[in-house]
Design a protein around this motif. Structure first.
Motif, PDB file in Angstrom:
ATOM      1  N   ASN A  98       0.831  -1.202   0.000  1.00  0.00           N
ATOM      2  CA  ASN A  98       0.000   0.000   0.000  1.00  0.00           C
ATOM      3  C   ASN A  98       0.867   1.254   0.000  1.00  0.00           C
ATOM      4  OD1 ASN A  98       0.675  -0.860   2.731  1.00  0.00           O
ATOM      5  ND2 ASN A  98      -0.543   0.876   3.425  1.00  0.00           N
ATOM      6  N   ASN A  99       0.309   2.356  -0.490  1.00  0.00           N
ATOM      7  CA  ASN A  99       1.053   3.608  -0.633  1.00  0.00           C
ATOM      8  C   ASN A  99       1.629   4.103   0.688  1.00  0.00           C
ATOM      9  OD1 ASN A  99       1.096   5.155  -3.352  1.00  0.00           O
ATOM     10  ND2 ASN A  99      -0.906   4.181  -3.326  1.00  0.00           N
ATOM     11  N   ASP A 100       0.837   4.067   1.755  1.00  0.00           N
ATOM     12  CA  ASP A 100       1.296   4.634   3.025  1.00  0.00           C
ATOM     13  C   ASP A 100       2.498   3.873   3.580  1.00  0.00           C
ATOM     14  OD1 ASP A 100      -0.574   6.641   2.985  1.00  0.00           O
ATOM     15  OD2 ASP A 100      -2.051   5.534   4.163  1.00  0.00           O
ATOM     16  N   SER A 101       2.502   2.555   3.446  1.00  0.00           N
ATOM     17  CA  SER A 101       3.655   1.778   3.899  1.00  0.00           C
ATOM     18  C   SER A 101       4.881   2.083   3.050  1.00  0.00           C
ATOM     19  CB  SER A 101       3.351   0.283   3.846  1.00  0.00           C
ATOM     20  OG  SER A 101       2.395  -0.080   4.820  1.00  0.00           O
ATOM     21  N   LEU A 102       4.679   2.165   1.742  1.00  0.00           N
ATOM     22  CA  LEU A 102       5.792   2.431   0.835  1.00  0.00           C
ATOM     23  C   LEU A 102       6.424   3.786   1.127  1.00  0.00           C
ATOM     24  CD1 LEU A 102       7.520   1.675  -1.607  1.00  0.00           C
ATOM     25  CD2 LEU A 102       5.710   2.578  -3.077  1.00  0.00           C
ATOM     26  N   ASN A 103       5.605   4.762   1.494  1.00  0.00           N
ATOM     27  CA  ASN A 103       6.099   6.117   1.707  1.00  0.00           C
ATOM     28  C   ASN A 103       6.561   6.388   3.140  1.00  0.00           C
ATOM     29  OD1 ASN A 103       5.595   8.155  -0.743  1.00  0.00           O
ATOM     30  ND2 ASN A 103       4.031   6.564  -0.797  1.00  0.00           N
ATOM     31  N   THR A 104       6.496   5.373   3.999  1.00  0.00           N
ATOM     32  CA  THR A 104       6.922   5.598   5.392  1.00  0.00           C
ATOM     33  C   THR A 104       7.961   4.557   5.828  1.00  0.00           C
ATOM     34  OG1 THR A 104       4.919   4.427   6.162  1.00  0.00           O
ATOM     35  CG2 THR A 104       4.843   6.864   6.082  1.00  0.00           C
ATOM     36  N   TRP A 105       7.524   3.404   6.298  1.00  0.00           N
ATOM     37  CA  TRP A 105       8.420   2.481   6.982  1.00  0.00           C
ATOM     38  C   TRP A 105       9.101   1.459   6.086  1.00  0.00           C
ATOM     39  CZ3 TRP A 105       7.486  -2.713   6.557  1.00  0.00           C
ATOM     40  CH2 TRP A 105       6.195  -3.098   6.158  1.00  0.00           C
ATOM     41  N   PHE A 106       8.536   1.135   4.905  1.00  0.00           N
ATOM     42  CA  PHE A 106       8.960  -0.050   4.172  1.00  0.00           C
ATOM     43  C   PHE A 106      10.395   0.034   3.647  1.00  0.00           C
ATOM     44  CE2 PHE A 106       9.238  -2.639   0.259  1.00  0.00           C
ATOM     45  CZ  PHE A 106       9.012  -3.882   0.817  1.00  0.00           C
ATOM     46  N   ILE A 107      10.742   1.076   2.907  1.00  0.00           N
ATOM     47  CA  ILE A 107      12.079   1.156   2.318  1.00  0.00           C
ATOM     48  C   ILE A 107      13.171   1.195   3.391  1.00  0.00           C
ATOM     49  CG2 ILE A 107      13.611   2.529   0.872  1.00  0.00           C
ATOM     50  CD1 ILE A 107      11.469   0.925  -0.638  1.00  0.00           C
ATOM     51  N   PRO A 108      13.040   2.021   4.448  1.00  0.00           N
ATOM     52  CA  PRO A 108      14.055   1.952   5.513  1.00  0.00           C
ATOM     53  C   PRO A 108      14.166   0.563   6.145  1.00  0.00           C
ATOM     54  CG  PRO A 108      12.753   3.945   5.738  1.00  0.00           C
ATOM     55  CD  PRO A 108      12.072   3.115   4.693  1.00  0.00           C
ATOM     56  N   ALA A 109      13.050  -0.174   6.177  1.00  0.00           N
ATOM     57  CA  ALA A 109      13.061  -1.495   6.806  1.00  0.00           C
ATOM     58  C   ALA A 109      13.775  -2.547   5.958  1.00  0.00           C
ATOM     59  CB  ALA A 109      11.631  -1.948   7.087  1.00  0.00           C
ATOM     60  N   VAL A 110      13.788  -2.388   4.637  1.00  0.00           N
ATOM     61  CA  VAL A 110      14.311  -3.457   3.775  1.00  0.00           C
ATOM     62  C   VAL A 110      15.576  -3.076   3.007  1.00  0.00           C
ATOM     63  CG1 VAL A 110      12.003  -4.416   3.483  1.00  0.00           C
ATOM     64  CG2 VAL A 110      12.885  -2.815   1.771  1.00  0.00           C
ATOM     65  N   LYS A 111      16.036  -1.849   3.097  1.00  0.00           N
ATOM     66  CA  LYS A 111      17.139  -1.409   2.238  1.00  0.00           C
ATOM     67  C   LYS A 111      18.396  -2.259   2.433  1.00  0.00           C
ATOM     68  CE  LYS A 111      18.553   2.287   5.442  1.00  0.00           C
ATOM     69  NZ  LYS A 111      18.764   3.751   5.596  1.00  0.00           N
ATOM     70  N   GLU A 112      18.729  -2.606   3.677  1.00  0.00           N
ATOM     71  CA  GLU A 112      19.957  -3.371   3.915  1.00  0.00           C
ATOM     72  C   GLU A 112      19.869  -4.790   3.354  1.00  0.00           C
ATOM     73  OE1 GLU A 112      20.961  -3.303   8.010  1.00  0.00           O
ATOM     74  OE2 GLU A 112      21.171  -1.119   8.114  1.00  0.00           O
ATOM     75  N   VAL A 113      18.741  -5.443   3.570  1.00  0.00           N
ATOM     76  CA  VAL A 113      18.622  -6.823   3.114  1.00  0.00           C
ATOM     77  C   VAL A 113      18.513  -6.898   1.592  1.00  0.00           C
ATOM     78  CG1 VAL A 113      16.085  -6.989   3.294  1.00  0.00           C
ATOM     79  CG2 VAL A 113      17.496  -9.038   3.606  1.00  0.00           C
ATOM     80  N   LEU A 114      17.968  -5.873   0.960  1.00  0.00           N
ATOM     81  CA  LEU A 114      17.933  -5.848  -0.505  1.00  0.00           C
ATOM     82  C   LEU A 114      19.349  -5.839  -1.076  1.00  0.00           C
ATOM     83  CD1 LEU A 114      15.078  -3.258  -1.228  1.00  0.00           C
ATOM     84  CD2 LEU A 114      14.953  -5.743  -1.457  1.00  0.00           C
ATOM     85  N   ILE A 115      20.232  -5.093  -0.425  1.00  0.00           N
ATOM     86  CA  ILE A 115      21.617  -4.997  -0.893  1.00  0.00           C
ATOM     87  C   ILE A 115      22.380  -6.298  -0.621  1.00  0.00           C
ATOM     88  CG2 ILE A 115      23.809  -3.812  -0.561  1.00  0.00           C
ATOM     89  CD1 ILE A 115      22.144  -1.276   0.095  1.00  0.00           C
TER      90      ILE A 115
END
Length: 296
Positions: A98-115
């Protein structure tokens, strides 16, 4: 191995929406794609693709597509393991959110594991009440949703709560809500809403003031950031994620109209029961980070 090619053709047609674009993605001819789909349909004994524009999977096709995506991920990781590849290939990770998750907590939560896991997000953005449909259709391998009950063959994990604040500029609040929010006030005050498919604002007014959708004036702004900008410009009042509110409340530029009674949406992560080790590590990291960032 031949079955993998058939499943890959099914996934390519659904992902691209046409046999021609699927052929380009797979570096084969459109007739070869059509032949592989026919082979799958003959084995299944029923139609798997609706030949429309865009092409879509039938319910049976969606189930086979889920299997195809699982097989593709598992096969790729197996090949990496057998080669002893220290530099694993990048893996596409289709997720509905959902938009609200994408624009708030999601990217900071997954950025390290994506890399660290070398994952390429393929995001499909939808209202939190509708993301589960994309998982059921086989379009994604996981989703953030407000629905708790998992689909067949999937798991459901609670992430936490997405809490919201009903806000406006002090000048707007003084003009329309001088005596506080009430049914009479919300019937005349212009609201800023995300869109008709997003029922958060209308459900909020219905539960607190018995005001139904369509009874109150509203400006539709289908962008999380632009919606907030419209509220800050004094064009109306609206509902924003508490995570956004926490970043701006100290400035005093916006007022919380109902401090003790904002909306709340529970969030859950749904995914296939069978996952590759790499995707499993992503999920474990994402769930832990989400729970650390969202109220429980």
């Amino acid at each position: 191995m031949q079955d993998y090619k058939l499943f890959a053709a099914l996934a390519a047609v659904v992902d691209t929406g046409s046999f021609e674009r699927a052929a380009g993605k797979l570096f084969i001819t459109p007739s070869a794609v059509s032949q592989r789909i026919r082979q799958l349909e003959e084995r299944a004994g029923q139609t798997l693709i609706v030949r429309s524009t865009p092409a879509k999977a039938t319910p049976t096709g969606a189930r086979l597509l889920r299997h195809a995506r699982q097989v593709a991920l598992l096969e790729q990781e197996l090949q990496d393991d057998l080669r002893g590849d220290d530099h694993e290939r990048l893996v596409e990770l289709p997720i509905a959110i959902n938009n609200d998750s994408l624009n708030t907590w999601f990217i900071p939560a997954v950025k390290e594991v994506l890399i660290t896991e070398r994952l390429l997000l393929q995001l499909k953005v939808e209202d939190e009440a509708h993301t589960l449909g994309l998982l059921k259709n086989g379009d994604v391998l996981g989703c953030v949703t407000s629905v708790e009950q998992p689909a067949a063959g999937c798991t459901s994990t609670r992430l936490g709560e997405m809490r919201y604040r009903c806000i406006a500029t002090p000048a707007f609040a003084a003009r329309y809500f001088a005596d506080g929010m009430s049914r009479e006030a919300v019937l005349r005050a212009p609201a800023i809403t995300f869109g008709k498919i997003d029922t958060l604002h209308s459900n909020f007014l219905a539960s607190r003031f018995a005001v139904a959708a369509g009874e109150f004036p509203a400006m539709i702004v289908p962008s999380v950031q632009s919606l907030l900008h419209c509220i800050q410009a004094g064009l109306g009042y609206g509902i924003c994620p508490e995570l956004q509110w926490e970043e701006i409340q100290a400035s005093g530029a916006l007022a919380d109209l109902m401090p003790a009674d904002g909306p709340m949406v529970p969030l859950h992560w749904h995914a296939w029961e069978l996952q590759s080790p790499r995707i499993g590590r992503f999920i474990s990291h994402m769930v832990a980070q989400a729970r650390a960032r969202l109220p429980q």
